[in-house]
Design a protein around this motif. Structure first.
Motif, mmCIF file in Angstrom:
data_model
loop_
_atom_site.group_PDB
_atom_site.id
_atom_site.type_symbol
_atom_site.label_atom_id
_atom_site.label_comp_id
_atom_site.label_asym_id
_atom_site.label_seq_id
_atom_site.Cartn_x
_atom_site.Cartn_y
_atom_site.Cartn_z
ATOM 1 N N ARG A 83 -1.447 6.446 -3.696
ATOM 2 C CA ARG A 83 -2.780 5.924 -3.397
ATOM 3 C C ARG A 83 -3.081 4.708 -4.292
ATOM 4 N NH1 ARG A 83 -4.951 7.952 1.341
ATOM 5 N NH2 ARG A 83 -7.108 7.986 0.555
ATOM 6 N N ASN A 114 -15.476 -1.566 -3.757
ATOM 7 C CA ASN A 114 -15.452 -0.111 -3.918
ATOM 8 C C ASN A 114 -16.841 0.367 -4.340
ATOM 9 O OD1 ASN A 114 -15.598 -0.807 -6.635
ATOM 10 N ND2 ASN A 114 -13.386 -0.539 -6.956
ATOM 11 N N ASP A 155 -12.708 2.209 0.115
ATOM 12 C CA ASP A 155 -12.432 0.918 -0.525
ATOM 13 C C ASP A 155 -12.014 -0.102 0.531
ATOM 14 O OD1 ASP A 155 -12.979 2.159 -2.869
ATOM 15 O OD2 ASP A 155 -10.931 2.088 -3.670
ATOM 16 N N LEU A 210 -6.719 3.382 -5.418
ATOM 17 C CA LEU A 210 -7.495 3.302 -4.189
ATOM 18 C C LEU A 210 -8.243 4.608 -3.923
ATOM 19 C CD1 LEU A 210 -4.846 1.554 -1.897
ATOM 20 C CD2 LEU A 210 -6.724 0.468 -3.145
ATOM 21 N N PHE A 267 0.847 -1.198 0.000
ATOM 22 C CA PHE A 267 0.000 0.000 0.000
ATOM 23 C C PHE A 267 0.889 1.258 0.000
ATOM 24 C CE2 PHE A 267 -2.616 -3.348 1.752
ATOM 25 C CZ PHE A 267 -3.860 -3.142 1.148
ATOM 26 N N ILE A 317 -9.559 1.523 3.247
ATOM 27 C CA ILE A 317 -8.883 2.798 2.967
ATOM 28 C C ILE A 317 -9.673 3.916 3.614
ATOM 29 C CG2 ILE A 317 -7.909 4.235 1.162
ATOM 30 C CD1 ILE A 317 -6.919 1.292 1.276
ATOM 31 N N LEU A 323 -11.819 -6.856 -3.921
ATOM 32 C CA LEU A 323 -11.833 -5.404 -3.787
ATOM 33 C C LEU A 323 -13.277 -4.921 -3.793
ATOM 34 C CD1 LEU A 323 -10.580 -2.553 -3.777
ATOM 35 C CD2 LEU A 323 -10.493 -2.709 -6.294
#
Length: 466
Positions: free
Chosen positions: A341, A357, A390, A386, A336, A459, A355
């Motif tokens: 980002r 989002n 998220d 990201l 990360f 995030i 993932l």
């Protein structure tokens, strides 16, 4: 007289082991012996009620005693399988018998032999029953002094009856012969019983010594596995290093004492963080040892994790050279970067990262080979942009391959759907708890077959860490 635990068996003395097996054997035999005796006594009671009322005073109480004792032993056999349904009336008797099995068996046999003596006094037709009565005793396993007490009680009772002038037989001339026959048969039954008990004791000791040695080996192995489990759990991070923009939590449930799953966090330069999740094929001691080697190498290579493909190549060489038997390791590394980002995902045969989002839940599928194959290494790499809110889920196959009571697997689709139902504004701990609740509800009490590990990374501009 319940089965011993491993700890109890390892410290059990040979004499106590023999006594325990004798008690269980005696109570089991007494149950059927009493059934037969009760039937015979019932027949004698019926006959006495027709032709000899004097013997009813002996036979009726003896029949009641045999019935109570036999039904109490029946309740004992049922209670060994289940504590439910134990008759309340017979429960005190059952407790008394099971609590003092030696005394109970001696009391039973002395009572029955004395009752047989009283019932046959003065009747030539029942003298053979009195003569062979001693052979009721040899099938039972007991100490020599207990056998002497039982056989001696009958002989003493017969001699006392003869001395007091009680009619031992219908013809007085047969008294000496009757006494001699009973005494000689009691002595012979005593010898047979002693020999049988001695042989049975020798057999039990042989089995016990072998079982105890095996038990000690099992305990030693269990202690080593417990220690290995403690070491392995100590390898897992107690918490994530503070990351102001990442909210992280995790869970790891090994299926056995030593699992094959692993996860860790490695801080890198520039505020970056590498999250690693791995899985050795199978679980147990061999998997745990290989996993310890992988962790050690990752610790040494921690500063190089910003180049995850290079790290995977070195780990692949280590696994190939370490595991003599082909043992595969899957590994996912996610780096990360707070400045760019992005999340850089590198995969070596590991299940796809999920993932979640604003557009939904997607699989970050990177077809690749696990570590340890003899093929040319091929690992997947992908960068993910990201945004706040998220959520990335790194997991082992123990999560989606978990099955319910009917053998149906949880599946990646169900896992993705469960993650999609979680509101994106929730913290990582709430996401983790929601996924575990859904998985547990799906299992419905089915046993865990594989190690279960996953890491939730959310995030957030200033999210909490845990």
């Amino acid at each position: 007289m319940q089965p011993f635990t491993l700890d109890e068996l390892s410290q059990l003395s040979p004499e106590k082991a023999v006594a325990n097996r004798f008690d269980i054997s005696n109570l089991g035999k007494a149950r059927w012996f009493l059934v037969v005796y009760a039937l015979a006594t019932a027949g004698g009671t019926i006959a006495a009620s027709i032709g000899d009322h004097r013997r009813l005073a002996i036979l009726v109480p003896n029949l009641v005693f045999a019935l109570i004792f036999s039904f109490a032993l029946r309740r004992w056999h049922l209670s060994r399988r289940s504590d439910e349904g134990v008759d309340r009336v017979l429960e005190p008797v059952r407790r008394l018998i099971v609590g003092h099995p030696r005394a109970a068996i001696v009391t039973l046999l002395v009572t029955l032999l004395q009752s047989t003596l009283l019932a046959t006094l003065g009747l030539d037709g029942l003298i053979p029953l009195l003569v062979i009565a001693g052979y009721f005793v040899p099938p039972f396993r007991m100490r020599p002094v207990e056998r002497l007490l039982i056989h001696g009680s009958l002989v003493l009772g017969l001699l006392l009856a003869a001395l007091l002038g009680v009619a031992v037989a219908e013809k007085k001339t047969d008294v000496t012969g009757t006494v001699a026959a009973v005494v000689s048969n009691q002595f012979f039954a005593l010898i047979v019983g002693l020999a049988a008990s001695r042989r049975n004791r020798r057999d039990i000791l042989g089995i016990f010594i072998s079982a105890q040695e095996s038990t000690k080996d099992q305990l030693r192995m269990r202690q080593e596995l417990d220690y290995a489990r403690e070491i392995q759990l100590a390898m897992l991070p107690s918490g994530c290093p503070p990351q102001g923009w990442l909210d992280i939590c995790s869970v790891s449930w090994p299926a056995t004492e030593v699992g094959g799953d692993y996860y860790d966090y490695f801080p890198l330069e520039g505020g970056r963080l590498a999250v690693v999740v791995g899985d050795v094929a199978g679980h147990g001691m061999a998997s745990g040892l290989l996993l310890a080697g992988v962790r050690s190498c990752l610790t040494i290579l921690a500063t190089e994790l910003d180049q995850p493909l290079a790290v995977l190549a070195k780990l692949n060489l280590m696994v190939q050279q370490t595991a003599r038997r082909r043992k595969l390791v899957t590994l996912a590394i996610v780096v990360f970067d707070p400045v760019r980002r992005i999340a850089t995902v590198a995969n070596a045969g590991h299940p796809p990262v999920l993932l979640s989002n604003a557009r939904g839940v997607s699989e970050v599928a990177l077809p690749s080979l696990p570590l340890g194959t003899q093929l040319d290494p091929h690992f997947g790499l992908r960068e993910l942009p990201l945004e706040d809110g998220d959520v990335l889920l790194l997991h082992s196959d123990g999560l989606y391959e978990g099955v319910d009571r009917f053998g149906e697997p949880y599946g990646l689709d169900r896992l993705a759907a469960s993650l999609a139902r979680v509101p994106r504004e929730l913290e990582a701990t709430a996401v983790r708890d929601a996924l575990l609740a859904d998985f547990s509800a799906f299992q419905g009490g089915a046993p865990q077959r594989d190690d279960l590990t996953f890491v939730v990374v959310r995030i957030s501009a200033d999210g909490p860490t845990g």
